[in-house]
Design a protein around this motif. Structure first.
Motif, PDB file in Angstrom:
ATOM      1  N   VAL A 233       0.410  -0.827   0.616  1.00  0.00           N
ATOM      2  CA  VAL A 233      -0.389   0.108   0.007  1.00  0.00           C
ATOM      3  C   VAL A 233       1.208   1.264   0.095  1.00  0.00           C
ATOM      4  O   VAL A 233       0.493   2.119  -0.878  1.00  0.00           O
ATOM      5  N   PHE A 234       1.786   1.465   1.306  1.00  0.00           N
ATOM      6  CA  PHE A 234       2.612   2.539   0.700  1.00  0.00           C
ATOM      7  C   PHE A 234       3.423   2.619  -0.230  1.00  0.00           C
ATOM      8  O   PHE A 234       3.780   3.380  -0.769  1.00  0.00           O
ATOM      9  N   ASP A 235       4.171   1.808  -0.975  1.00  0.00           N
ATOM     10  CA  ASP A 235       4.774   1.545  -1.922  1.00  0.00           C
ATOM     11  C   ASP A 235       4.197   1.924  -3.493  1.00  0.00           C
ATOM     12  O   ASP A 235       4.339   3.173  -4.177  1.00  0.00           O
ATOM     13  N   THR A 236       2.809   1.860  -3.417  1.00  0.00           N
ATOM     14  CA  THR A 236       1.411   2.015  -4.802  1.00  0.00           C
ATOM     15  C   THR A 236       1.235   3.707  -4.078  1.00  0.00           C
ATOM     16  O   THR A 236       1.815   4.654  -5.162  1.00  0.00           O
ATOM     17  N   TRP A 237       1.906   3.682  -2.171  1.00  0.00           N
ATOM     18  CA  TRP A 237       1.456   5.500  -2.587  1.00  0.00           C
ATOM     19  C   TRP A 237       2.312   6.617  -3.234  1.00  0.00           C
ATOM     20  O   TRP A 237       2.012   7.042  -3.728  1.00  0.00           O
ATOM     21  N   ARG A 238       3.401   5.730  -2.607  1.00  0.00           N
ATOM     22  CA  ARG A 238       4.668   6.873  -2.656  1.00  0.00           C
ATOM     23  C   ARG A 238       5.031   6.650  -4.653  1.00  0.00           C
ATOM     24  O   ARG A 238       5.341   7.675  -5.012  1.00  0.00           O
ATOM     25  N   SER A 239       3.866   5.727  -5.538  1.00  0.00           N
ATOM     26  CA  SER A 239       4.372   5.613  -6.814  1.00  0.00           C
ATOM     27  C   SER A 239       3.524   7.418  -7.356  1.00  0.00           C
ATOM     28  O   SER A 239       3.832   7.843  -8.411  1.00  0.00           O
ATOM     29  N   ILE A 240       2.504   7.787  -6.676  1.00  0.00           N
ATOM     30  CA  ILE A 240       1.968   8.944  -6.589  1.00  0.00           C
ATOM     31  C   ILE A 240       2.449   9.723  -6.069  1.00  0.00           C
ATOM     32  O   ILE A 240       1.595  10.800  -6.925  1.00  0.00           O
ATOM     33  N   ASP A 408       9.051  11.792   4.396  1.00  0.00           N
ATOM     34  CA  ASP A 408      10.012  10.693   3.848  1.00  0.00           C
ATOM     35  C   ASP A 408       9.976   9.590   3.357  1.00  0.00           C
ATOM     36  O   ASP A 408       9.050   8.844   4.311  1.00  0.00           O
ATOM     37  N   PRO A 409       8.307   9.155   2.475  1.00  0.00           N
ATOM     38  CA  PRO A 409       8.698   8.024   2.157  1.00  0.00           C
ATOM     39  C   PRO A 409       9.066   7.130   1.495  1.00  0.00           C
ATOM     40  O   PRO A 409       9.163   5.739   1.224  1.00  0.00           O
ATOM     41  N   LYS A 410      10.268   7.379   1.600  1.00  0.00           N
ATOM     42  CA  LYS A 410      10.881   6.119   1.356  1.00  0.00           C
ATOM     43  C   LYS A 410      11.746   4.778   2.641  1.00  0.00           C
ATOM     44  O   LYS A 410      11.753   3.788   1.986  1.00  0.00           O
TER      45      LYS A 410
END
Length: 431
Positions: A233-240, A408-410
């Motif tokens: 979920v967070f990985d997908t959000w990071r792409s947005i 910091d989405p990393k």
């Protein structure tokens, strides 16, 4: 829960800052007149503030014996962040709050009055709405008033100008965002200074990726936040995020919604009232929405966030120890449960949907009608992250966690481990 059963009746919903002194009970207590009911309101924005004033004025005019409502208005976020302290201190007789888990939590803590006696006389509410107003003990505590769906909002004129079409999948959503960048628009209005707006995006990515049942169990503390499904979920959000307004943690929802109104941004994930309240009346017909896009075919666009708001009685209100004040408070709730009461409110705030099938829907705007279709066509309905989980978990863990992610989405690994560690402490405590 089936959204068809939930909205069948609707189609024909401990902070660190002390509440201001004005949000205290001051009605007909042991020394009061028994006719004045105090009401704690979080409707601090102009449109709902006036609409509620109209509704309470209408109640006073039709009530017998000169009953009236004294409204104590507090900033929406301040009210929400301090609800636990408020209910355990000197609350008003009646207060505005939410259906589902957030209501059930305070019922279990003994902070709400049982209103099953008047609920038995309510008409026009579906069984599923009753369930959303019912505590774990089987008693009713909430009088529901309206609901509103969350979706991706945009201006029709902007889409027409650039030839955009509403995306159905995440890939189409990202492709549209890229095109908006080329057209010199900020694709997605984004904000989280208030601590809750970004939760809607998290919920939708989670439900689109993992389904409603996983959302429900995750919010109930029954799933691990270190599960790969949460990481995804967070990985997908990071792409947005690259397509979102920067500096979201310093932007209020009003500012983000206004950027949509000013055509500075192309889209915004919001609840219906949020952009609706920021659009002038002569521009409101230009507001439109589409469902949050599909991420996995298995779950499609089945789930819809459609929070329900309503009214409750505070157990620690000293005024309600007076039998006459309690009678007046229940009389107010009984009137608020009528279609007439909803009609008065919605005449001033057409950004919500009535929950009673006795309300007059003939004057609904095209946007309201579309909202009803969205909710009635969903397979599951969620109440929103901060309503589907414990309030202490939401406020002390998820608010800062999501804001940290936006900054910091990393470091998703560190993020989910931190959430899980705190979740275990909170969900195993008796606080």
């Amino acid at each position: 829960m089936s959204r068809r059963s939930l909205m069948r009746g609707a189609v024909a919903g401990a902070g660190a800052i002390a509440l201001p002194a004005l949000l205290t009970a001051c009605g007909g207590g042991p020394g009061g007149d028994g006719k004045t009911v105090t009401l704690g309101s979080n409707a601090s924005d102009p449109m709902p503030k006036k609409a509620f004033a109209d509704a309470f004025s209408a109640y006073a005019k039709q009530s017998e014996g000169g009953r009236k409502v004294k409204v104590n208005i507090v900033d929406h976020n301040t009210f929400q962040e301090n609800i636990n302290r408020y209910l355990q201190g000197k609350p008003d007789d009646v207060f505005m709050w939410f259906a589902g888990y957030r209501m059930q939590f305070f019922a279990e803590k003994g902070l709400l009055h049982d209103i099953s006696d008047i609920w038995a006389k309510y008409e026009g509410f579906s069984d599923a709405l009753k369930a959303q107003s019912t505590g774990a003990d089987g008693k009713q505590y909430l009088t529901p008033y309206y609901y509103y769906p969350w979706a991706v909002f945009h201006r029709k004129s902007v889409f027409q100008k650039y030839g955009y079409t509403a995306p159905r999948t995440l890939d189409e959503y990202l492709a549209l965002a890229k095109q908006m960048q080329k057209d010199k628009l900020i694709p997605i209005a984004f904000c989280d200074k208030d601590g809750w707006p970004a939760m809607g995006t998290f919920d939708y990515i989670n439900m689109r990726s993992n389904g409603y049942e996983f959302h429900k169990n995750l919010m109930a503390g029954e799933e691990s936040w270190t599960d790969n499904r949460v990481r995804d979920v967070f990985d997908t959000w990071r792409s947005i995020l690259p397509y979102c307004q920067p500096g979201a943690n310093g932007r209020t929802w009003q500012e983000a919604a206004t950027s949509l109104q000013k055509k500075q941004t192309g889209m915004a994930v919001f609840g219906l009232p949020h952009p609706g309240q920021q659009f002038p009346e002569d521009e409101r017909d230009d507001l439109d929405f589409f469902p949050f896009p599909e991420i996995g075919a298995e779950h499609g666009q089945d789930a819809v966030e459609a929070p329900i708001d309503g009214f409750l009685l505070a157990k620690k209100s000293k005024s309600l120890k007076n039998d006459k004040t309690m009678e007046s408070a229940k009389d107010l709730l009984s009137w608020l449960a009528t279609g007439e009461a909803e009609d008065v409110y919605l005449a001033g705030d057409p950004n919500n949907i009535a929950v009673s099938d006795r309300a007059d829907t003939s004057k609904y705007t095209p946007l309201q009608k579309k909202a009803v279709e969205l909710v009635s066509g969903a397979r599951q309905i969620s109440q929103f992250l901060d309503r589907d989980t414990r309030p202490d978990f939401s406020s002390t863990v998820m608010v800062p966690a999501i804001q940290d992610f936006i900054n910091d989405p990393k470091d998703v690994d560190g993020l989910v481990h931190g959430i899980e560690r705190q979740k275990k402490t909170i969900f195993t405590s008796e606080s």
